[in-house]
Design an enzyme around this catalytic site. Sequence first.
Site, PDB file in Angstrom:
ATOM      1  N   CYS A 150       1.663   0.050 -27.584  1.00  0.00           N
ATOM      2  CA  CYS A 150       0.291   0.169 -26.857  1.00  0.00           C
ATOM      3  C   CYS A 150      -0.416  -1.230 -27.586  1.00  0.00           C
ATOM      4  O   CYS A 150      -1.004  -2.174 -26.765  1.00  0.00           O
ATOM      5  CB  CYS A 150       0.046   1.285 -27.909  1.00  0.00           C
TER       6      CYS A 150
HETATM    7  N1  LIG Z   1       0.764   7.400 -29.875  1.00  0.00           N
HETATM    8  C1  LIG Z   1       0.763   6.406 -28.289  1.00  0.00           C
HETATM    9  O1  LIG Z   1       0.146   5.775 -28.904  1.00  0.00           O
HETATM   10  C2  LIG Z   1       2.389   5.045 -28.253  1.00  0.00           C
HETATM   11  C3  LIG Z   1       1.787   4.803 -27.259  1.00  0.00           C
HETATM   12  C4  LIG Z   1       3.288   4.275 -26.891  1.00  0.00           C
HETATM   13  C5  LIG Z   1       3.901   4.506 -27.042  1.00  0.00           C
HETATM   14  N2  LIG Z   1       4.200   5.231 -27.443  1.00  0.00           N
HETATM   15  C6  LIG Z   1       6.025   6.178 -27.947  1.00  0.00           C
HETATM   16  O2  LIG Z   1       6.184   7.384 -26.854  1.00  0.00           O
HETATM   17  C7  LIG Z   1       6.553   8.223 -27.847  1.00  0.00           C
HETATM   18  C8  LIG Z   1       5.658   9.345 -27.640  1.00  0.00           C
HETATM   19  O3  LIG Z   1       5.032   8.909 -28.641  1.00  0.00           O
HETATM   20  P1  LIG Z   1       3.923  10.039 -29.263  1.00  0.00           P
HETATM   21  O4  LIG Z   1       2.913   9.642 -30.223  1.00  0.00           O
HETATM   22  O5  LIG Z   1       3.144  11.281 -28.383  1.00  0.00           O
HETATM   23  O6  LIG Z   1       5.019  10.834 -30.634  1.00  0.00           O
HETATM   24  P2  LIG Z   1       4.433  12.670 -30.698  1.00  0.00           P
HETATM   25  O7  LIG Z   1       2.760  12.705 -31.873  1.00  0.00           O
HETATM   26  O8  LIG Z   1       5.368  11.887 -32.656  1.00  0.00           O
HETATM   27  O9  LIG Z   1       5.371  13.092 -30.271  1.00  0.00           O
HETATM   28  C9  LIG Z   1       6.553  13.528 -29.782  1.00  0.00           C
HETATM   29  C10 LIG Z   1       7.046  14.241 -29.135  1.00  0.00           C
HETATM   30  O10 LIG Z   1       8.362  14.110 -28.849  1.00  0.00           O
HETATM   31  C11 LIG Z   1       9.114  15.568 -29.733  1.00  0.00           C
HETATM   32  N3  LIG Z   1       9.832  15.218 -31.421  1.00  0.00           N
HETATM   33  C12 LIG Z   1      10.068  15.122 -31.593  1.00  0.00           C
HETATM   34  N4  LIG Z   1      11.378  15.093 -32.222  1.00  0.00           N
HETATM   35  C13 LIG Z   1      12.165  14.974 -31.987  1.00  0.00           C
HETATM   36  C14 LIG Z   1      13.512  14.883 -31.592  1.00  0.00           C
HETATM   37  N5  LIG Z   1      14.439  14.747 -32.144  1.00  0.00           N
HETATM   38  N6  LIG Z   1      14.209  15.660 -30.751  1.00  0.00           N
HETATM   39  C15 LIG Z   1      13.140  15.870 -29.004  1.00  0.00           C
HETATM   40  N7  LIG Z   1      11.884  15.767 -29.512  1.00  0.00           N
HETATM   41  C16 LIG Z   1      11.514  15.475 -30.210  1.00  0.00           C
HETATM   42  C17 LIG Z   1       8.018  16.835 -30.664  1.00  0.00           C
HETATM   43  O11 LIG Z   1       7.239  18.181 -30.508  1.00  0.00           O
HETATM   44  P3  LIG Z   1       8.437  19.079 -31.233  1.00  0.00           P
HETATM   45  O12 LIG Z   1       8.013  18.836 -32.473  1.00  0.00           O
HETATM   46  O13 LIG Z   1       7.628  20.201 -29.932  1.00  0.00           O
HETATM   47  O14 LIG Z   1       9.440  19.102 -30.815  1.00  0.00           O
HETATM   48  C18 LIG Z   1       7.133  15.645 -29.786  1.00  0.00           C
HETATM   49  O15 LIG Z   1       6.657  17.184 -28.523  1.00  0.00           O
HETATM   50  C19 LIG Z   1       7.306   7.872 -29.079  1.00  0.00           C
HETATM   51  O16 LIG Z   1       8.625   7.152 -28.312  1.00  0.00           O
HETATM   52  C20 LIG Z   1       6.314   6.638 -29.202  1.00  0.00           C
HETATM   53  O17 LIG Z   1       6.383   5.655 -29.583  1.00  0.00           O
HETATM   54  C21 LIG Z   1       3.508   6.653 -28.152  1.00  0.00           C
END
Ligand SMILES: NC(=O)c1ccc[n+]([C@@H]2O[C@H](COP(=O)([O-])OP(=O)(O)OC[C@H]3O[C@@H](n4cnc5c(N)ncnc54)[C@H](OP(=O)(O)O)[C@@H]3O)[C@@H](O)[C@H]2O)c1
Length: 342
Positions: A150
């Site tokens: 981001c």
């Molecule tokens: N948030 C942002 O603005 C943003 C922007 C760009 C990129 N990203 C990247 O995109 C990815 C997702 O971000 P997010 O903000 O959506 O994260 P998040 O809200 O923390 O969601 C992470 C997801 O992954 C699952 N999860 C967590 N730990 C896991 C594990 N060890 N094994 C399998 N599943 C797991 C969780 O689901 P359950 O707990 O339900 O299984 C949840 O659905 C990250 O790598 C982040 O760095 C985020």
Amino acid sequence: MLRCGIVGATGYTGIELIKILGRHTYAQLSALTSRQPKPFPVRQLVPEAPEDPDVVVRPFNFSEVRDAVDAVFLCLPHTEAARTAAKFYRAGKIVIDLSADFRLKSARLYEAWYGVRHAAKNILGRAVYGLPEMNREAIRSADLIANPGCYPTGAVIGLYPLLKRRLIDPDSIVIDAKSGVTGAGKRLSPHTQFCAVDENFYAYKVNRHQHMPEIEQALGKAAGRRIAVTFVPHLLPMKRGIMTALYLKVRKGAGAPQIARAFGECYGEEPFVRFRGEGQFPALADVQGTNFCDVGFSLEKRNGRLIVITAIDNLLKGASGQAVQNMNIRAGFPEHEGLKVW
Ligand SMILES: NC(=O)c1ccc[n+]([C@@H]2O[C@H](COP(=O)([O-])OP(=O)(O)OC[C@H]3O[C@@H](n4cnc5c(N)ncnc54)[C@H](OP(=O)(O)O)[C@@H]3O)[C@@H](O)[C@H]2O)c1
């Protein structure tokens, strides 16, 4: 119809993807997964979703998802994403990874900044950095797309035309960025919970943030030389959006008309960059809920200091919106499909 899967559907970026793909004309939500032990209806995540017994979030099972999809979006924490990506990539699927695992070309650099071993080094070289404004042609044929971070999206879009046209001193770049709290994902931490954030504002990981090498890699490509930036991220007491202020020294002979021309020519045809011109600065409210990156600038003649301001929604142009933009490019769909807000 392109059959799409979302692994990590319950997180912030996964939920945004469900919303976008749910209204996409040529994409079908074929597999949604999480680590929850029992299946549950997608309406629990997105209440406005239509009642559809087939759209259910299920515990992750690789072969079930593999058989159900043509393309898969990985919304997982880094490391976990690399392992999962490797399996889908080997199975011939289009993989769009939202994590940081395939953004850096050097596994050594990745390991130094993320403090973990890279879990899929053998396919790292196959990844294309999914910033359409820089890499559209390569994205068209990529089977492993590293969706940008981001902060890098907001910073690189503001700097790319200036470096390409040699209008700024590449050693002068200061990136002062402010993000909403969803940027940190849904996991609770002492620094992002309500009482730490509400009515508060603070800088963190100054010159230590893991997005620094990604920004430098992209800028280095634009400039054709190594770049070292100063990067000061801050946390805003709001849910979404990133405002980036770029402080730069212009090169001799570069004035406001050249700067405006560089932005206009680079982004005039871009569907998701709105260049506003000199003295016109975007607000976060202008881009929240959209896939746009808005850009404005000011050049102070007395000291030759150029300020560029960009604004994005971190969950859309900074994550899920850009991921669908990449999918559209890769699949040959209209680039704005699913992303139109008007
Ligand atoms: N948030 C942002 O603005 C943003 C922007 C760009 C990129 N990203 C990247 O995109 C990815 C997702 O971000 P997010 O903000 O959506 O994260 P998040 O809200 O923390 O969601 C992470 C997801 O992954 C699952 N999860 C967590 N730990 C896991 C594990 N060890 N094994 C399998 N599943 C797991 C969780 O689901 P359950 O707990 O339900 O299984 C949840 O659905 C990250 O790598 C982040 O760095 C985020």
